[in-house]
Write a protein that holds these residues in place. Structure first.
Motif, short mmCIF file in Angstrom:
data_model
loop_
_atom_site.label_atom_id
_atom_site.label_comp_id
_atom_site.label_asym_id
_atom_site.label_seq_id
_atom_site.Cartn_x
_atom_site.Cartn_y
_atom_site.Cartn_z
N LEU A 73 0.83 -1.19 0.00
CA LEU A 73 0.00 0.00 0.00
C LEU A 73 0.87 1.26 0.00
O LEU A 73 2.08 1.19 0.21
CB LEU A 73 -0.92 0.00 1.22
CG LEU A 73 -1.91 -1.17 1.32
CD1 LEU A 73 -2.74 -1.07 2.59
CD2 LEU A 73 -2.82 -1.21 0.09
N ASP A 74 0.24 2.41 -0.21
CA ASP A 74 0.95 3.69 -0.27
C ASP A 74 1.35 4.11 1.14
O ASP A 74 0.50 4.39 1.99
CB ASP A 74 0.04 4.74 -0.89
CG ASP A 74 0.72 6.10 -1.03
OD1 ASP A 74 1.90 6.23 -0.62
OD2 ASP A 74 0.07 7.03 -1.54
N VAL A 75 2.65 4.14 1.41
CA VAL A 75 3.13 4.47 2.75
C VAL A 75 2.84 5.93 3.10
O VAL A 75 2.70 6.28 4.28
CB VAL A 75 4.64 4.17 2.88
CG1 VAL A 75 5.48 5.16 2.08
CG2 VAL A 75 5.07 4.16 4.34
N GLY A 76 2.72 6.80 2.09
CA GLY A 76 2.48 8.22 2.36
C GLY A 76 1.20 8.46 3.13
O GLY A 76 1.14 9.35 4.00
N ASP A 77 0.16 7.70 2.83
CA ASP A 77 -1.11 7.86 3.55
C ASP A 77 -0.94 7.54 5.03
O ASP A 77 -1.49 8.24 5.90
CB ASP A 77 -2.18 6.95 2.95
CG ASP A 77 -2.64 7.42 1.58
OD1 ASP A 77 -2.43 8.60 1.26
OD2 ASP A 77 -3.22 6.59 0.83
N PHE A 78 -0.18 6.51 5.33
CA PHE A 78 0.02 6.13 6.73
C PHE A 78 0.89 7.14 7.46
O PHE A 78 0.65 7.44 8.63
CB PHE A 78 0.64 4.73 6.79
CG PHE A 78 -0.30 3.63 6.42
CD1 PHE A 78 -1.17 3.10 7.36
CD2 PHE A 78 -0.34 3.14 5.13
CE1 PHE A 78 -2.06 2.09 7.02
CE2 PHE A 78 -1.22 2.13 4.78
CZ PHE A 78 -2.09 1.60 5.73
N GLU A 79 1.89 7.68 6.78
CA GLU A 79 2.73 8.68 7.43
C GLU A 79 1.94 9.95 7.72
O GLU A 79 2.10 10.56 8.79
CB GLU A 79 3.93 9.00 6.53
CG GLU A 79 4.94 7.87 6.45
CD GLU A 79 6.16 8.25 5.65
OE1 GLU A 79 7.20 8.58 6.26
OE2 GLU A 79 6.08 8.23 4.40
N ALA A 80 1.06 10.33 6.80
CA ALA A 80 0.23 11.52 7.03
C ALA A 80 -0.71 11.30 8.21
O ALA A 80 -0.88 12.19 9.06
CB ALA A 80 -0.57 11.84 5.76
N ALA A 81 -1.30 10.11 8.30
CA ALA A 81 -2.20 9.81 9.41
C ALA A 81 -1.43 9.78 10.73
O ALA A 81 -1.94 10.24 11.77
CB ALA A 81 -2.89 8.46 9.17
N LEU A 82 -0.20 9.27 10.69
CA LEU A 82 0.61 9.21 11.90
C LEU A 82 1.01 10.60 12.37
O LEU A 82 1.02 10.89 13.58
CB LEU A 82 1.85 8.35 11.63
CG LEU A 82 2.73 8.00 12.83
CD1 LEU A 82 1.92 7.31 13.91
CD2 LEU A 82 3.88 7.12 12.38
N VAL A 86 0.22 12.16 16.12
CA VAL A 86 1.17 12.78 17.03
C VAL A 86 0.73 14.20 17.37
O VAL A 86 0.79 14.64 18.52
CB VAL A 86 2.59 12.79 16.42
CG1 VAL A 86 3.55 13.60 17.28
CG2 VAL A 86 3.09 11.36 16.24
N ALA A 87 0.24 14.93 16.37
CA ALA A 87 -0.22 16.29 16.60
C ALA A 87 -1.41 16.32 17.54
O ALA A 87 -1.52 17.21 18.40
CB ALA A 87 -0.59 16.95 15.27
N ASP A 88 -2.31 15.37 17.40
CA ASP A 88 -3.48 15.31 18.29
C ASP A 88 -3.06 15.15 19.74
O ASP A 88 -3.66 15.73 20.65
CB ASP A 88 -4.39 14.13 17.91
CG ASP A 88 -5.22 14.43 16.68
OD1 ASP A 88 -5.32 15.62 16.32
OD2 ASP A 88 -5.75 13.48 16.08
N TYR A 266 6.51 9.44 17.10
CA TYR A 266 5.36 8.75 17.68
C TYR A 266 5.81 7.82 18.81
O TYR A 266 5.22 7.80 19.90
CB TYR A 266 4.64 7.96 16.59
CG TYR A 266 3.55 7.06 17.08
CD1 TYR A 266 2.39 7.57 17.67
CD2 TYR A 266 3.65 5.68 16.93
CE1 TYR A 266 1.39 6.74 18.11
CE2 TYR A 266 2.64 4.83 17.37
CZ TYR A 266 1.51 5.37 17.96
OH TYR A 266 0.52 4.53 18.40
N LEU A 267 6.88 7.06 18.58
CA LEU A 267 7.37 6.13 19.59
C LEU A 267 7.85 6.88 20.84
O LEU A 267 7.60 6.46 21.97
CB LEU A 267 8.51 5.28 19.02
CG LEU A 267 8.13 4.29 17.92
CD1 LEU A 267 9.38 3.58 17.41
CD2 LEU A 267 7.11 3.27 18.42
#
Length: 430
Positions: A73-82, A86-88, A266-267
């Motif tokens: 899958l497109d890793v960019g979507d997951f990085e954006a969600a991550l 973190v911002a939340d 995130y970690l």
């Protein structure tokens, strides 16, 4: 139930770590319905299906299999969600944006079902029910305790799948190996002392993998076999635990063992909480002398391996982490290799130095209420009784061995004529 009662926001850590996570309060029947529907959505129309343990080892295998099918899958979507996640956490995002990964489970032609050792049969049944005929099926990092409970769905799938390949590194008994292979499965089991399942998958798949994948397998092995020489292995283990299966599989598929900066942020954020929970559990620990062993018992929602390691460093031969959900983890050491024997006496099992159990002592919610308010008093009691039973058995076996040696006249004579009983070699704890 009022959501606020299980909302940890604003609740002191000393209180909420004594309670199970929110999922505990969600009825199993509703959870099973949701899991069934999600599995149906996941495997329908898939070209291949992977059933894998949801840890770093199993999901690394899933990433390798997707690589061979060019189905990542497109890793960019997951990085954006991550990044938004973190911002939340620091309050800089309103959280209103739609999650682009919400339907990730249906987007790859290689479907992924995360499973555990006790849900292999359920996962196989769901693939049999919803997958098309002619698919390729993979099972990774999972070992059935007994063939009979997977026989029916596995044999049904053997007639409908184009191929079934099973990669693992756990300890299989010969009868189960023979039965799985007789069903038509290409089963490869690696040496559990030398390989993780990612190693097995890497050498078994014809994917033309580059060095990045070999490095991922090596770092995964570092944690899975508890070698602990590469600091990146803790990153992989923590990330696989805190992220969803689709996210982890996609990210390590793109980056291998060298996780991107977004993941490290995130970690770092999550580890603040993780460390605090570990400290709380260690502070709650009480040690008990059982036979020749020092057994440390604690309670709470925490990272059990790290808690056990800290307790071992403080002198415990064995550590028991009683969990708010009612189960317990038992961890041994070089001086205690009977964790599986203890667990076996209280509705569990596992390995000599790592086992789990859930004593059959919870009849209703009042029993759980007592469990939470007493920090697992009843659970502690039955597990310590199991330790006492095992200690008595080990002592009896040691005595029988010594008596047999004496009866056989096997003691040797030292130069001065005194008896040498060879006590070091008779240490059954080792």
């Amino acid at each position: 139930m009022d959501d606020e009662l299980i909302d940890e926001s604003g609740t002191p850590r000393s209180r909420y770590t004594r309670l199970p996570g929110k999922g505990f309060f969600y009825p199993d029947s509703l959870d099973e319905d949701r899991a069934e529907q999600r599995a149906k959505e996941t495997v329908e129309d898939a070209e291949a299906v992977v059933i894998a343990d949801g840890d770093a080892d199993g999901l690394a295998c899933a990433a390798m299999i997707r690589e061979t099918y060019d189905a990542a899958l497109d890793v960019g979507d997951f990085e954006a969600a991550l990044e938004r996640r973190v911002a939340d956490d620091v309050g800089t995002d309103d959280g209103d944006d739609a999650d682009p990964t919400e339907n990730a489970h249906v987007e790859s032609p290689v479907a992924l079902l995360a499973a555990g050792p006790y849900s292999i049969d359920t996962s196989l049944e769901r693939v049999a029910a919803y997958a098309d005929d002619g698919i390729d099926l993979f099972v990774c990092d999972l070992c059935p305790d007994d063939y009979e409970w997977i026989a029916e769905p596995l044999e049904a799938l053997a007639t409908s799948c184009d191929s079934i390949r099973w990669f693992d590194h756990h300890q299989w008994d010969d009868e189960t190996v023979a039965a799985v292979r007789a069903a038509g499965v290409d089963l490869v089991v690696g040496d559990s002392d030398e390989e993780c399942t990612a190693d097995v998958a890497l050498r078994s798949l014809d994917g033309g993998f580059d060095d990045r994948w070999a490095e991922l397998a090596a770092v995964t092995r570092d944690h899975d076999l508890w070698i602990k020489e590469d600091p990146r292995s803790d990153d992989l283990a923590d990330y696989s635990y805190w992220s969803g299966a689709e996210e982890y599989t996609t990210v390590v598929g793109a980056y291998g063992a060298n996780l991107p900066e977004t993941v490290h942020e995130y970690l770092e954020d999550r580890r603040v909480e993780k460390t605090a929970r570990i400290d709380a559990a260690v502070d709650r620990a009480v040690t008990h002398a059982v036979g020749e062993w020092t057994v440390a018992v604690t309670y709470g929602r925490c990272s059990q391996n790290e808690v056990a390691e800290t307790l071992r460093e403080r002198g415990a031969d064995a550590a028991v982490i009683v969990k708010p959900a009612g189960s317990a983890s038992i961890r041994g050491s070089e001086g205690f290799k009977h964790a599986h024997e203890v667990a076996g006496k209280v509705n569990g099992g596992g390995h000599p130095q790592a086992a789990g159990c859930k004593p059959d002592i919870y009849d209703d919610m009042l029993d759980y209420a007592h469990h939470w308010t007493t920090e697992g008093q009843a659970c502690r009691r039955v597990i310590l009784a199991a330790f006492e039973d095992v200690a008595a058995s080990v002592a009896a076996e040691t005595e029988e061995t010594a008596d047999a040696q004496n009866a056989d006249g096997s003691d040797t004579q030292n130069a001065d004529g005194s008896a040498d009983t060879g006590s070091d070699s008779d240490d059954t704890d080792e």
